[in-house]
Design a protein around this motif. Sequence first.
Motif, PDB file in Angstrom:
ATOM      1  N   ILE A   1       0.830  -1.205   0.000  1.00 51.37           N
ATOM      2  CA  ILE A   1       0.000   0.000   0.000  1.00 51.37           C
ATOM      3  C   ILE A   1       0.866   1.256   0.000  1.00 51.37           C
ATOM      4  N   ALA A   2       1.937   1.252   0.773  1.00 50.06           N
ATOM      5  CA  ALA A   2       2.829   2.410   0.821  1.00 50.06           C
ATOM      6  C   ALA A   2       3.448   2.676  -0.552  1.00 50.06           C
ATOM      7  N   PHE A   3       3.953   1.639  -1.192  1.00 50.55           N
ATOM      8  CA  PHE A   3       4.569   1.825  -2.512  1.00 50.55           C
ATOM      9  C   PHE A   3       3.534   2.195  -3.567  1.00 50.55           C
ATOM     10  N   ALA A   4       2.325   1.641  -3.471  1.00 49.48           N
ATOM     11  CA  ALA A   4       1.267   1.997  -4.422  1.00 49.48           C
ATOM     12  C   ALA A   4       0.892   3.471  -4.276  1.00 49.48           C
ATOM     13  N   ALA A   5       0.837   3.969  -3.052  1.00 50.36           N
ATOM     14  CA  ALA A   5       0.543   5.386  -2.836  1.00 50.36           C
ATOM     15  C   ALA A   5       1.654   6.265  -3.410  1.00 50.36           C
ATOM     16  N   LEU A   6       2.894   5.876  -3.168  1.00 52.13           N
ATOM     17  CA  LEU A   6       4.030   6.648  -3.678  1.00 52.13           C
ATOM     18  C   LEU A   6       4.065   6.649  -5.209  1.00 52.13           C
ATOM     19  N   VAL A   7       3.934   5.491  -5.809  1.00 49.42           N
ATOM     20  CA  VAL A   7       4.022   5.392  -7.274  1.00 49.42           C
ATOM     21  C   VAL A   7       2.839   6.081  -7.944  1.00 49.42           C
ATOM     22  N   SER A   8       1.632   5.862  -7.436  1.00 53.99           N
ATOM     23  CA  SER A   8       0.474   6.505  -8.067  1.00 53.99           C
ATOM     24  C   SER A   8       0.554   8.028  -7.910  1.00 53.99           C
ATOM     25  N   GLY A   9       1.069   8.503  -6.787  1.00 52.61           N
ATOM     26  CA  GLY A   9       1.262   9.935  -6.613  1.00 52.61           C
ATOM     27  C   GLY A   9       2.292  10.505  -7.581  1.00 52.61           C
ATOM     28  N   LEU A  10       3.369   9.759  -7.781  1.00 51.38           N
ATOM     29  CA  LEU A  10       4.385  10.193  -8.759  1.00 51.38           C
ATOM     30  C   LEU A  10       3.811  10.245 -10.171  1.00 51.38           C
ATOM     31  N   VAL A  11       3.061   9.219 -10.547  1.00 45.30           N
ATOM     32  CA  VAL A  11       2.461   9.195 -11.888  1.00 45.30           C
ATOM     33  C   VAL A  11       1.515  10.383 -12.053  1.00 45.30           C
ATOM     34  N   LEU A  12       0.724  10.657 -11.030  1.00 47.36           N
ATOM     35  CA  LEU A  12      -0.190  11.808 -11.105  1.00 47.36           C
ATOM     36  C   LEU A  12       0.567  13.119 -11.221  1.00 47.36           C
ATOM     37  N   SER A  13       1.597  13.288 -10.419  1.00 46.00           N
ATOM     38  CA  SER A  13       2.311  14.565 -10.459  1.00 46.00           C
ATOM     39  C   SER A  13       3.059  14.749 -11.768  1.00 46.00           C
ATOM     40  N   LEU A  14       3.664  13.698 -12.259  1.00 51.51           N
ATOM     41  CA  LEU A  14       4.435  13.819 -13.500  1.00 51.51           C
ATOM     42  C   LEU A  14       3.559  13.792 -14.754  1.00 51.51           C
ATOM     43  N   GLY A  15       2.376  13.218 -14.645  1.00 55.70           N
ATOM     44  CA  GLY A  15       1.501  13.077 -15.808  1.00 55.70           C
ATOM     45  C   GLY A  15       0.388  14.100 -15.877  1.00 55.70           C
ATOM     46  N   THR A  16       0.423  15.100 -15.004  1.00 53.90           N
ATOM     47  CA  THR A  16      -0.600  16.142 -15.017  1.00 53.90           C
ATOM     48  C   THR A  16       0.062  17.512 -14.947  1.00 53.90           C
ATOM     49  N   ALA A  17      -0.752  18.533 -15.037  1.00 53.46           N
ATOM     50  CA  ALA A  17      -0.227  19.908 -14.988  1.00 53.46           C
ATOM     51  C   ALA A  17       0.299  20.276 -13.599  1.00 53.46           C
ATOM     52  N   TRP A  18      -0.044  19.495 -12.561  1.00 54.67           N
ATOM     53  CA  TRP A  18       0.459  19.801 -11.218  1.00 54.67           C
ATOM     54  C   TRP A  18       1.976  19.687 -11.164  1.00 54.67           C
ATOM     55  N   GLY A  19       2.547  18.740 -11.877  1.00 51.58           N
ATOM     56  CA  GLY A  19       3.997  18.575 -11.879  1.00 51.58           C
ATOM     57  C   GLY A  19       4.528  18.169 -10.514  1.00 51.58           C
ATOM     58  N   LEU A  20       5.790  17.778 -10.474  1.00 56.61           N
ATOM     59  CA  LEU A  20       6.408  17.364  -9.220  1.00 56.61           C
ATOM     60  C   LEU A  20       7.063  18.542  -8.508  1.00 56.61           C
ATOM     61  N   ALA A  21       7.477  19.554  -9.265  1.00 56.05           N
ATOM     62  CA  ALA A  21       8.198  20.675  -8.648  1.00 56.05           C
ATOM     63  C   ALA A  21       7.566  22.021  -8.981  1.00 56.05           C
ATOM     64  N   ARG A  22       6.286  22.029  -9.297  1.00 63.56           N
ATOM     65  CA  ARG A  22       5.631  23.292  -9.636  1.00 63.56           C
ATOM     66  C   ARG A  22       4.905  23.927  -8.457  1.00 63.56           C
ATOM     67  N   HIS A  23       4.514  23.089  -7.490  1.00 65.69           N
ATOM     68  CA  HIS A  23       3.751  23.593  -6.346  1.00 65.69           C
ATOM     69  C   HIS A  23       4.384  23.085  -5.061  1.00 65.69           C
ATOM     70  N   ARG A  24       4.444  23.955  -4.087  1.00 68.27           N
ATOM     71  CA  ARG A  24       5.087  23.584  -2.816  1.00 68.27           C
ATOM     72  C   ARG A  24       4.379  22.429  -2.128  1.00 68.27           C
ATOM     73  N   TRP A  25       3.054  22.403  -2.194  1.00 74.62           N
ATOM     74  CA  TRP A  25       2.327  21.339  -1.504  1.00 74.62           C
ATOM     75  C   TRP A  25       2.651  19.978  -2.114  1.00 74.62           C
ATOM     76  N   VAL A  26       2.892  19.911  -3.417  1.00 75.56           N
ATOM     77  CA  VAL A  26       3.237  18.642  -4.065  1.00 75.56           C
ATOM     78  C   VAL A  26       4.616  18.169  -3.593  1.00 75.56           C
ATOM     79  N   ILE A  27       5.562  19.107  -3.493  1.00 78.37           N
ATOM     80  CA  ILE A  27       6.903  18.752  -3.019  1.00 78.37           C
ATOM     81  C   ILE A  27       6.844  18.246  -1.574  1.00 78.37           C
ATOM     82  N   VAL A  28       6.114  18.952  -0.724  1.00 77.97           N
ATOM     83  CA  VAL A  28       5.985  18.530   0.681  1.00 77.97           C
ATOM     84  C   VAL A  28       5.338  17.151   0.762  1.00 77.97           C
ATOM     85  N   LYS A  29       4.288  16.960  -0.008  1.00 76.65           N
ATOM     86  CA  LYS A  29       3.594  15.673   0.012  1.00 76.65           C
ATOM     87  C   LYS A  29       4.514  14.554  -0.482  1.00 76.65           C
ATOM     88  N   PHE A  30       5.266  14.805  -1.532  1.00 74.38           N
ATOM     89  CA  PHE A  30       6.178  13.794  -2.068  1.00 74.38           C
ATOM     90  C   PHE A  30       7.212  13.387  -1.021  1.00 74.38           C
TER      91      PHE A  30
END
Length: 185
Positions: free
Chosen positions: A64-93
């Motif tokens: 479950i932990a790895f599924a949450a991490l991987v699905s979050g990465l796919v969402l951040s990298l595959g959407t306009a949110w990006g991994l490094a565009r918003h502070r909340w995404v970086i903190v969450k990652f």
Amino acid sequence: MQQLSRPARRAVLVLHVAVSVSWLGLTLGLLTLGITGYTTGSPEMTTVAYRAMKIFGDWLVLPIAFAALVSGLVLSLGTAWGLARHRWVIVKFWLTVITVLLSVFSLRPGINRLAAEAATGAPAPDISLVIAPAVATATYLFLTAISVLKPWGPTARGSRLRAAQSAEARAGRARRSGIEGAGVR
């Protein structure tokens, strides 16, 4: 990474929410079992609680932990949110990475140690199996809150990308209005 199509984005979002909620529920279950093992006066109940925690730890925590991490990465990298565009995404990652590592290197070994003691018939109540799930639960609630509220605004990189996109959109509108207005005179 290329932007996800709308159906793919929705599917990954549903998966991410489901596994994230599962992770929160799992830690609440571990917290309940840890409190039971620590506070009960019955060695039998302590044994049962710690052995149940081992089952959750062995079968559910890491997938479950790895599924949450991987699905979050796919969402951040595959959407306009990006991994490094918003502070909340970086903190969450980074909080997710830290909690995955703590699950692997601290929580599961602690559960395994106490379950082994419980199997020998001499379980000693341990506050660490109350503290770890309590901290994890608080962390997951915080991650849920920042996912919903999206605080803190864009990063410097996110601001630059947003400005570039706005300029590009204005230029596109100007070109279209210039072309449409050219034949009206």
